[in-house]
Design an enzyme around this catalytic site. Structure first.
Site, PDB file in Angstrom:
ATOM      1  N   PHE A  47      50.977  17.797 107.419  1.00 46.30           N
ATOM      2  CA  PHE A  47      51.942  18.664 108.088  1.00 46.30           C
ATOM      3  C   PHE A  47      51.273  19.862 108.747  1.00 46.30           C
ATOM      4  O   PHE A  47      51.825  20.424 109.691  1.00 46.30           O
ATOM      5  CB  PHE A  47      53.043  19.076 107.120  1.00 46.30           C
ATOM      6  CG  PHE A  47      53.868  17.908 106.656  1.00 46.30           C
ATOM      7  CD1 PHE A  47      54.275  16.941 107.561  1.00 46.30           C
ATOM      8  CD2 PHE A  47      54.212  17.747 105.332  1.00 46.30           C
ATOM      9  CE1 PHE A  47      55.024  15.843 107.157  1.00 46.30           C
ATOM     10  CE2 PHE A  47      54.957  16.663 104.913  1.00 46.30           C
ATOM     11  CZ  PHE A  47      55.366  15.709 105.827  1.00 46.30           C
ATOM     12  N   ASP A  48      50.096  20.260 108.292  1.00 44.96           N
ATOM     13  CA  ASP A  48      49.307  21.223 109.053  1.00 44.96           C
ATOM     14  C   ASP A  48      48.974  20.643 110.426  1.00 44.96           C
ATOM     15  O   ASP A  48      49.074  21.324 111.451  1.00 44.96           O
ATOM     16  CB  ASP A  48      48.012  21.571 108.310  1.00 44.96           C
ATOM     17  CG  ASP A  48      48.164  22.748 107.367  1.00 44.96           C
ATOM     18  OD1 ASP A  48      48.973  23.646 107.667  1.00 44.96           O
ATOM     19  OD2 ASP A  48      47.467  22.782 106.339  1.00 44.96           O
TER      20      ASP A  48
END
Length: 404
Positions: free
Chosen positions: A183-184
């Site tokens: 998700f980064d």
């Protein structure tokens, strides 16, 4: 109108000419670790001049080892090529003034400080937009600026809180995180997209805007069909191991020597799979003839497939199924995955930098037919470009400055 210098002037100070579609655009990069740096590296690859403003201790990711290359964190190296580093102490008024001068020349600013973390320095959006209304200012947080403002912005927390970990792992086992800070990366991609949208709009309006992102919203968007199952259908997805909730066969299957992934998305592919397995009748069997039927009878279908797949090795099946256009793949290690991409002519590894500092890195994912990306700068050493940045600030034309 841009406050940055022209592409030729930037080239004169920072070195080799840039070829990408963002050549001449200047980015003040106040981000660190992964989501922000990944975003700004993508912009840098596309030709933007990215000034990476670090604390005097440096980006946290510089210390994240192992693994390393000649003592440098490969985590840091993975997301910081094509940038120029200057280390500044925001609490020192003279050094803070340098940060302000960099912002005064930039087209885009990217930061991932904690919510309101830049207020005390007068570098938050409200403060900066008062004297740089044309700046595209992007902020990345973990969980937004309201109820989640105090939650640390770590990818693992987003994987846990979004439901991602509840979907990952074996059906009756414990939840697992993804093997990468997924998700980064997705947030970094969303940030680059949002920035380019705002930058495009600025060309006509002459006015910048605040582009805000957070890991949790990006995570829920990135869960696509799984989050939609609940939001649109009221169904709560659960862990299914390697199985897919809507498609079958769509998972690894054992062969005579090792597993092979088979991913069937429609009836035509399934019919070709059955013929290749020597069981063409399965495609017409009412238990397996439609997507919904295969889902309902997946246990029996798996047993029948395993019996036939056990007669050959995975490599043999891969070639046979590939030849009849049935989606399949062996499960490779990262090293094998890179070599496979090389064998396909995708050229996954590029050297960033020149001369005595060339770092092997993974290539930018986009090809441009007229304005190709380039890899002129190796990931910077901490404060390694101070002289160039200061020379650039001295030679820049006068621009609006922060009000005292």
């Amino acid at each position: 109108m841009s406050h940055s210098m022209g592409a030729e002037d930037l080239q004169e100070i920072f070195g080799q000419p840039r070829t990408g579609p963002l050549a001449g655009v200047v980015v003040a990069d106040l981000s660190r670790v992964l989501a922000g740096p990944y975003c700004t590296m993508l912009l840098a690859d596309m030709g933007a001049t990215v000034i990476k403003v670090e604390s005097t201790a440096g980006d946290d990711a510089r210390a994240w080892v192992p693994p390393h290359r000649d003592g440098e964190s490969t985590f840091f190296l993975s997301v910081n090529r094509n940038k120029h580093s200057i280390a500044l102490d925001f609490s020192d008024p003279e050094q803070l003034a340098v940060v302000e001068r960099i912002i005064a020349r930039a087209d885009i600013l990217v930061e991932n400080f904690k919510p309101r973390g830049l207020v005390r320095y007068g570098l938050d959006y409200d403060s900066v937009s008062a004297w740089r209304p044309d700046l595209v200012y992007a902020s990345i947080t973990g969980f937004g600026t309201a109820g989640g403002a105090d939650l640390p912005g770590y990818d693992l927390l987003a994987q846990a809180l979004s439901g991602m970990m509840s979907l990952t792992g074996s059906q009756h086992g414990e939840p697992y995180r993804a093997g990468v800070a997924l998700f980064d990366v997705i947030t970094g991609l969303h940030a680059a997209t949002g920035i380019l949208g705002a930058f495009h709009e600025r060309q006509s309006s002459g006015t910048g805007q605040h582009v805000e992102l957070n890991l949790l919203t990006s995570a829920l968007s990135g869960l696509v069909n799984q989050s939609a199952a609940y939001v649109s259908g009221g169904s709560v997805p659960t862990r299914m191991g390697n199985e897919h909730p809507s498609l079958y066969p769509y998972e690894p299957f054992p062969t005579r020597d090792k597993d092979l992934v088979i991913a069937v998305g429609n009836n035509g592919q399934f019919a070709r799979l059955c013929r290749c397995l020597g069981a063409p009748g399965l495609a017409a069997d009412e238990r397996f003839s439609t997507v919904s039927a295969r889902n309902a009878n997946r246990v029996e279908l798996r047993r029948l497939m395993i019996d036939r797949l056990a007669t050959r090795d995975a490599g043999d099946w891969f070639e046979r199924l590939k030849a009849v256009k049935v989606p399949c793949a062996p499960i490779l290690g990262v090293d094998e995955g890179v070599r496979f991409a090389e064998d396909l002519g995708l050229h996954p590894v590029v050297l960033a930098g020149t001369g005595d500092r060339e770092i092997p890195t993974v290539r930018h994912p986009v090809d441009f037919s007229r304005t190709p990306v380039d890899y002129t700068q190796a990931p910077p050493r901490l404060d390694g470009d101070r002289d160039k940045v200061m020379a650039w600030l001295r030679q820049a034309q006068p621009a609006a400055r922060k009000a005292s």
